[in-house]
Design a protein around this motif. Structure first.
Motif, PDB file in Angstrom:
ATOM      1  N   PRO A 151       0.549  -1.187   0.108  1.00 54.93           N
ATOM      2  CA  PRO A 151      -0.091  -0.181   0.105  1.00 54.93           C
ATOM      3  C   PRO A 151       0.903   1.235  -0.117  1.00 54.93           C
ATOM      4  N   GLN A 161       2.105   4.464   1.278  1.00 54.17           N
ATOM      5  CA  GLN A 161       1.694   5.454   2.306  1.00 54.17           C
ATOM      6  C   GLN A 161       0.191   5.586   2.517  1.00 54.17           C
ATOM      7  N   TRP A 162      -0.575   4.606   1.728  1.00 51.99           N
ATOM      8  CA  TRP A 162      -2.117   4.681   1.578  1.00 51.99           C
ATOM      9  C   TRP A 162      -2.664   3.753   2.570  1.00 51.99           C
ATOM     10  N   PHE A 163      -3.212   4.153   3.378  1.00 51.76           N
ATOM     11  CA  PHE A 163      -3.947   3.292   4.504  1.00 51.76           C
ATOM     12  C   PHE A 163      -5.369   3.389   4.531  1.00 51.76           C
TER      13      PHE A 163
END
Length: 289
Positions: free
Chosen positions: A285, A287-289
């Motif tokens: 992912p 830095q996408w959470f």
């Protein structure tokens, strides 16, 4: 809508630009074609273009979801050539390309659309996304002789590796933030796969703009687009879960009778979730959470 050739569709684009993100799917046959279209429609692609032989029949529901373009899927570099012709016509839009019986997965795709994911990727100043082609295959080739079974799909949980990508223009030194990735059926049965077809990495998502050129090995001539991360941190990667290699190995005369099974000690059932792919390290992912 059906177009007699790619030129007809490109002429239409000049009059009425398409909405993105755009999925360009090439149908080499009808295997899981309806499911492929459905998967990408549910992901949130606003335009789905289907390149298909004129003789290929579509059911009504599938035909209503795509803009069909009559095309020879077996011409040399058919998909690459089509992508390169399409890029200027969809400039500014995100473009995905793939084949039938291939299914794009990205982190959290069960609850987030491809448009949301690409919006975040764009905010990170990324213009392309690395994806890994993860081979799927049926566990029982007696019941599924074409090696395709969605309900009983298997994949390799390990056996993937990366090598530095040499730069011929720099005395063969490794290219910055680029690697060649290998694994899956193309690695385990490499004697049946030409050397230039063994890589599993594909720059399958790109923000189209004039001047971009896709090469035969599914990388772009613009080198920054081929990187797996930006200079400051890792980025989102995607996975293309694909029956294409298994299907080819069981249809080609040279390999058909040499492979009684694709199963080995590292085969696991695919549960069709992005979490499983992330847990196995087959996409991340960023830095996408």
């Amino acid at each position: 809508m059906r177009y007699g050739q790619l030129d007809d569709f490109l002429a239409q684009c000049r009059a009425a630009p398409v909405r993105g993100p755009v999925a360009l799917l090439m149908a080499e046959d009808d295997v899981e074609l309806a499911r492929t279209v459905d998967h990408h429609a549910r992901a949130g692609f606003r335009t789905i273009l289907l390149l298909a032989h004129p003789a290929l029949d579509l059911d009504e529901e599938t035909a209503a979801r795509v803009q069909r373009i009559d095309h020879d899927p077996f011409a040399p570099d058919a998909l690459v050539a089509a992508v390169n012709r399409l890029i200027p016509a969809v400039s500014g839009q995100w473009l995905y390309y793939g084949y039938n019986a291939e299914f794009l997965f990205y982190p959290f795709c069960e609850t987030r659309t491809v448009g949301e994911m690409l919006a975040f990727h764009t905010e990170e100043r990324r213009e392309a996304m690395l994806s890994y082609v993860i081979d799927l295959y049926a566990g029982d080739l007696g019941r599924f002789p074409n090696a395709v079974s969605v309900s009983e799909a298997m994949l390799d949980r390990s056996g993937y590796y990366a090598l530095a990508r040499p730069d011929p223009s720099n005395h063969g030194h490794p290219k910055e933030r680029q690697l060649d990735f290998f694994g899956g059926l193309r690695w385990r049965f490499e004697e049946h796969v030409p050397p230039d077809r063994r890589k599993i990495d594909r720059i399958a998502l790109v923000r189209a703009r004039p001047g971009l050129v896709l090469r035969r090995n599914f990388t772009f001539e613009q080198e920054e687009l081929n990187t797996y991360a930006c200079p400051w941190h890792n980025n989102i990667t995607a996975a293309i879960c694909s029956f294409r290699t298994a299907k080819a190995l069981k249809s080609n005369p040279g390999s058909r009778h040499e492979i009684p099974t694709f199963l080995w000690r590292n085969s696991v059932r695919f549960d069709w979730t992005s979490q499983q792919l992330m847990d196995l390290g087959l996409m991340e992912p960023g830095q996408w959470f």
